[in-house]
Enzyme design. Structure first.
Site, PDB file in Angstrom:
ATOM      1  N   GLY A  94     -26.778   4.681  21.404  1.00 14.23           N
ATOM      2  CA  GLY A  94     -26.711   5.415  20.148  1.00 14.23           C
ATOM      3  C   GLY A  94     -26.564   6.892  20.449  1.00 14.23           C
ATOM      4  O   GLY A  94     -26.626   7.320  21.609  1.00 14.23           O
ATOM      5  N   TYR A  95     -26.398   7.672  19.389  1.00 10.81           N
ATOM      6  CA  TYR A  95     -26.116   9.103  19.534  1.00 10.81           C
ATOM      7  C   TYR A  95     -27.045   9.888  18.630  1.00 10.81           C
ATOM      8  O   TYR A  95     -27.261   9.505  17.474  1.00 10.81           O
ATOM      9  CB  TYR A  95     -24.649   9.372  19.179  1.00 10.81           C
ATOM     10  CG  TYR A  95     -23.731   8.628  20.113  1.00 10.81           C
ATOM     11  CD1 TYR A  95     -23.286   9.213  21.286  1.00 10.81           C
ATOM     12  CD2 TYR A  95     -23.375   7.301  19.859  1.00 10.81           C
ATOM     13  CE1 TYR A  95     -22.498   8.520  22.178  1.00 10.81           C
ATOM     14  CE2 TYR A  95     -22.586   6.591  20.739  1.00 10.81           C
ATOM     15  CZ  TYR A  95     -22.147   7.208  21.903  1.00 10.81           C
ATOM     16  OH  TYR A  95     -21.383   6.502  22.792  1.00 10.81           O
ATOM     17  N   LEU A  96     -27.565  10.995  19.159  1.00 11.12           N
ATOM     18  CA  LEU A  96     -28.341  11.884  18.299  1.00 11.12           C
ATOM     19  C   LEU A  96     -27.380  12.582  17.341  1.00 11.12           C
ATOM     20  O   LEU A  96     -26.251  12.892  17.704  1.00 11.12           O
ATOM     21  CB  LEU A  96     -29.092  12.919  19.143  1.00 11.12           C
ATOM     22  CG  LEU A  96     -30.144  12.370  20.100  1.00 11.12           C
ATOM     23  CD1 LEU A  96     -30.869  13.525  20.798  1.00 11.12           C
ATOM     24  CD2 LEU A  96     -31.155  11.491  19.383  1.00 11.12           C
TER      25      LEU A  96
END
Lengths: 159, 159
Positions: free
Chosen positions: A30-32
């Site tokens: 996932g990505y911030l």
């Protein structure tokens, strides 16, 4: 710090399976949130099998700065669950030998099921390489196929 | 992962200097662009003396999730120079004993010269503590005094 030079392709055949170097490794990542500006660095949280990683990637498509650090798997789980923009991107990554180079073939699952991509890391942007007959269009320069963008896609961009 | 509970104050006197536990440590830190939403996690790159750190902080003021990892100082330097939103925030941090707790007093430099803040880390949000006579207004709940916000300030918010 490394500079990563990668070319990316859509996968159109199954020929890569016979050249697999090992069984596929399950990746969850996932990505911030970064505001989405094309120049903003990307912070990726990844679980690769049982191993956690935190990766910061500078802007760019073909070539970009990359900083990667191992982190406890429990930290990666917690960040995926509470800090990353949902949904978590899931794929199986298989290393495949072709023409003296190692390719990585990613079979996506979850909300991107049906998408299969391959990438090869090169030492320089103009390094020649043998193009396997199981790849189709090159998407290196197509920002829609960046994983950070794919993770936000509601449906496979190829479908 | 840790949960950090901190209360923050403006510093109005010099009395803390006599209670310093060690000389001040020079900190240089910056933040990756995150779009600025109040709910977005913050990614901080810090050089503390000769040591590099990468820290991800969840949203919140008094209490927030925190993940911190040591990284090579050269990586921190490179990220501060090329990936973080300028300017780099500079301050000197001194650990100070007061009332059985350790306070951290930050004397800012660079574009925030003149600002002095103190914070104390607590085990719970309602833990009682002795308030030193060298602190003034509490700013725990004032988002303007978050370092990620201060780093973007053009002038000291107290001036």
């Amino acid at each position: 710090m490394a500079t990563e030079i990668e070319r990316k392709f859509l996968v159109t055949g199954e020929g890569w399976r016979a050249a697999a170097l090992a069984p596929g490794l399950r990746l969850r990542q996932g990505y911030l949130p970064n505001g989405g500006a094309p120049t903003a660095p990307v912070v990726r949280v990844r679980l690769a099998g049982e191993d956690g990683f935190l990766t910061i990637k500078g802007p760019g498509l073909l070539s970009r700065a990359e900083f990667e650090y191992p982190i406890p798997a429990a930290d990666a789980e917690a960040m995926l669950a509470t800090l990353c923009t949902p949904p978590v991107l899931e794929k199986s990554r298989t290393r495949v030998a072709h023409g003296g180079l190692v390719w990585e073939v990613d079979v996506f699952a979850g909300h991107l099921a049906g998408l299969v991509m391959a990438e090869v890391e090169l030492a320089s942007a103009d390094q020649p390489f043998a193009r396997p007959d199981w790849v189709g269009a090159e998407v290196t320069d197509d920002a829609r196929y960046q994983n950070a963008v794919l993770s936000r896609a509601l449906a496979p961009p190829h479908g």
